[in-house]
Design a protein around this motif. Structure first.
Motif, PDB file in Angstrom:
ATOM      1  N   ALA A 100       8.427  -6.399  -6.251  1.00  0.00           N
ATOM      2  CA  ALA A 100       8.759  -5.690  -5.011  1.00  0.00           C
ATOM      3  C   ALA A 100       8.355  -6.514  -3.795  1.00  0.00           C
ATOM      4  CB  ALA A 100       8.081  -4.328  -4.990  1.00  0.00           C
ATOM      5  N   TYR A 101       7.253  -7.220  -3.901  1.00  0.00           N
ATOM      6  CA  TYR A 101       6.803  -8.104  -2.818  1.00  0.00           C
ATOM      7  C   TYR A 101       7.749  -9.291  -2.670  1.00  0.00           C
ATOM      8  CZ  TYR A 101       3.825 -11.436  -0.305  1.00  0.00           C
ATOM      9  OH  TYR A 101       3.339 -12.354   0.593  1.00  0.00           O
ATOM     10  N   GLU A 102       8.165  -9.866  -3.798  1.00  0.00           N
ATOM     11  CA  GLU A 102       9.027 -11.051  -3.766  1.00  0.00           C
ATOM     12  C   GLU A 102      10.389 -10.757  -3.131  1.00  0.00           C
ATOM     13  OE1 GLU A 102       9.150 -12.075  -7.861  1.00  0.00           O
ATOM     14  OE2 GLU A 102       7.165 -13.033  -7.858  1.00  0.00           O
ATOM     15  N   ILE A 103      10.912  -9.551  -3.346  1.00  0.00           N
ATOM     16  CA  ILE A 103      12.249  -9.235  -2.819  1.00  0.00           C
ATOM     17  C   ILE A 103      12.194  -8.650  -1.410  1.00  0.00           C
ATOM     18  CG2 ILE A 103      13.202  -8.903  -5.123  1.00  0.00           C
ATOM     19  CD1 ILE A 103      13.063  -5.897  -4.700  1.00  0.00           C
ATOM     20  N   GLY A 104      10.987  -8.424  -0.874  1.00  0.00           N
ATOM     21  CA  GLY A 104      10.850  -7.975   0.504  1.00  0.00           C
ATOM     22  C   GLY A 104      10.693  -6.487   0.689  1.00  0.00           C
ATOM     23  N   LEU A 105      10.526  -5.739  -0.401  1.00  0.00           N
ATOM     24  CA  LEU A 105      10.315  -4.299  -0.278  1.00  0.00           C
ATOM     25  C   LEU A 105       8.884  -3.997   0.166  1.00  0.00           C
ATOM     26  CD1 LEU A 105      11.547  -1.426  -0.804  1.00  0.00           C
ATOM     27  CD2 LEU A 105      10.457  -1.551  -3.055  1.00  0.00           C
ATOM     28  N   VAL A 106       7.949  -4.835  -0.238  1.00  0.00           N
ATOM     29  CA  VAL A 106       6.520  -4.641   0.028  1.00  0.00           C
ATOM     30  C   VAL A 106       6.036  -5.729   0.981  1.00  0.00           C
ATOM     31  CG1 VAL A 106       4.220  -4.785  -1.034  1.00  0.00           C
ATOM     32  CG2 VAL A 106       6.042  -3.444  -2.134  1.00  0.00           C
ATOM     33  N   ASN A 107       5.241  -5.333   1.979  1.00  0.00           N
ATOM     34  CA  ASN A 107       4.695  -6.292   2.946  1.00  0.00           C
ATOM     35  C   ASN A 107       3.480  -7.032   2.424  1.00  0.00           C
ATOM     36  OD1 ASN A 107       5.839  -3.841   4.723  1.00  0.00           O
ATOM     37  ND2 ASN A 107       6.084  -5.747   5.853  1.00  0.00           N
ATOM     38  N   ARG A 108       2.569  -6.284   1.777  1.00  0.00           N
ATOM     39  CA  ARG A 108       1.311  -6.885   1.323  1.00  0.00           C
ATOM     40  C   ARG A 108       0.901  -6.273  -0.016  1.00  0.00           C
ATOM     41  NH1 ARG A 108      -2.336  -7.144   6.946  1.00  0.00           N
ATOM     42  NH2 ARG A 108      -0.715  -8.196   8.192  1.00  0.00           N
ATOM     43  N   LEU A 109       0.237  -7.082  -0.834  1.00  0.00           N
ATOM     44  CA  LEU A 109      -0.320  -6.624  -2.110  1.00  0.00           C
ATOM     45  C   LEU A 109      -1.839  -6.591  -2.010  1.00  0.00           C
ATOM     46  CD1 LEU A 109       1.788  -8.723  -4.656  1.00  0.00           C
ATOM     47  CD2 LEU A 109       2.050  -6.296  -4.122  1.00  0.00           C
ATOM     48  N   ALA A 110      -2.447  -5.686  -2.769  1.00  0.00           N
ATOM     49  CA  ALA A 110      -3.904  -5.589  -2.802  1.00  0.00           C
ATOM     50  C   ALA A 110      -4.336  -5.139  -4.186  1.00  0.00           C
ATOM     51  CB  ALA A 110      -4.398  -4.586  -1.752  1.00  0.00           C
ATOM     52  N   GLU A 111      -5.525  -5.546  -4.581  1.00  0.00           N
ATOM     53  CA  GLU A 111      -6.080  -5.024  -5.828  1.00  0.00           C
ATOM     54  C   GLU A 111      -6.265  -3.505  -5.681  1.00  0.00           C
ATOM     55  OE1 GLU A 111      -6.445  -6.699  -8.668  1.00  0.00           O
ATOM     56  OE2 GLU A 111      -5.488  -8.334  -7.551  1.00  0.00           O
ATOM     57  N   PRO A 112      -6.183  -2.758  -6.778  1.00  0.00           N
ATOM     58  CA  PRO A 112      -6.221  -1.289  -6.689  1.00  0.00           C
ATOM     59  C   PRO A 112      -7.375  -0.739  -5.869  1.00  0.00           C
ATOM     60  CG  PRO A 112      -5.633  -1.954  -8.905  1.00  0.00           C
ATOM     61  CD  PRO A 112      -5.964  -3.212  -8.164  1.00  0.00           C
ATOM     62  N   GLU A 113      -8.560  -1.292  -6.054  1.00  0.00           N
ATOM     63  CA  GLU A 113      -9.735  -0.774  -5.356  1.00  0.00           C
ATOM     64  C   GLU A 113      -9.739  -1.128  -3.869  1.00  0.00           C
ATOM     65  OE1 GLU A 113     -10.777  -4.800  -7.090  1.00  0.00           O
ATOM     66  OE2 GLU A 113      -9.723  -2.989  -7.765  1.00  0.00           O
TER      67      GLU A 113
END
Length: 255
Positions: A168-181
């Motif tokens: 989702a991040y690679e295709i541009g749906l998501v701006n930022r990723l984070a670890e669950p916590e």
């Protein structure tokens, strides 16, 4: 407000809305829909709140979609536009919103994440438009064409198969990723970056993006100039350069 949706109005101008039915995978039941409608109205009407973060309780589901049991019990056919409280669609909002996707965002869960301006996702999150699996449809997904490429959108909708947060991040749906916590902290950090900007400039910027999405180039330029005039004429437009020259943080007034 009911406990189906929790509302945390922080002193820094951030509102955190939490869908609070983890035992039901935070699905869009009637009580959740009513809770979201009330929460969005509360956010919009409070001038002290400038950015909202929408998330879900637990670590398994942001929102698993509509309440399928309710659909069976009511014999639901075409849902009314007003049924689901979608930001900037069935819900009138003028401020930025961030989806903090903590688990699965399937069907209606993808829908409400997509409706928010920005998206931060847990690395364990998954996204899917699953309507083809249950004989329903996803007309709400039409604006997705402005976010991701056509052939990727086609595959996601026609197969109903989930994609990972990384994809989702690679295709541009998501701006930022984070670890669950660290998900909520990452969403708050993004909201804080927005709060650093002058309120009227943020509004003009958001309006510009939406106008550019809806219009052709020439019309969008003309409309964006009109949308930006209020910020140019504001006291904050004088305060910003003055603060820069004096080497101090600006004191935004929103006027």
């Amino acid at each position: 407000m009911t406990d189906a949706v929790l509302f945390d109005a922080r002193a820094d101008g951030i509102a955190i809305l939490t869908i609070n039915r983890p035992d039901q995978r935070n699905c869009l039941s009637r009580e959740v829909r009513e809770g979201l409608r009330d929460a969005w109205a509360r956010f919009e009407s409070d001038p002290a709140l400038r950015v909202a973060i929408l998330t879900g309780s637990g670590d398994k589901a942001f929102c698993a979609g509509g309440d399928l049991k309710e659909m069976v019990e009511t014999g639901m056919t075409v849902p009314s536009r007003a049924m689901f409280p979608l930001p900037y669609d069935s819900i009138e909002l003028s401020k930025p919103t961030i989806a903090a996707v903590n688990g699965v965002a399937f069907a209606g869960g993808w829908m409400i994440a997509q409706a928010c301006d920005l998206c931060v996702a847990s690395t364990s999150a998954r996204f899917a438009i699953t309507e083809v699996k249950v004989g329903r449809a996803s007309p709400w997904a039409a604006p997705l064409i402005h976010m991701i490429p056509q052939r990727i959108m086609m595959e996601i909708i026609l197969t109903g198969k989930p994609i990972t947060a990384q994809r989702a991040y690679e295709i541009g749906l998501v701006n930022r990723l984070a670890e669950p916590e660290a998900l909520l902290d990452a969403a708050i950090a993004l909201a804080t970056e927005i709060l650093d900007g002058a309120p009227l400039s943020v509004k003009a910027g958001r309006d510009t993006v939406m106008l550019a999405t809806e219009m052709g180039r020439a019309a969008a330029l003309q409309a964006a100039r009109a949308a930006s005039e209020h910020s140019y004429m504001s006291q904050d437009a004088q305060e910003g350069p003055r603060a820069f020259a004096e080497k101090r943080p600006p004191n935004w007034q929103g006027r």
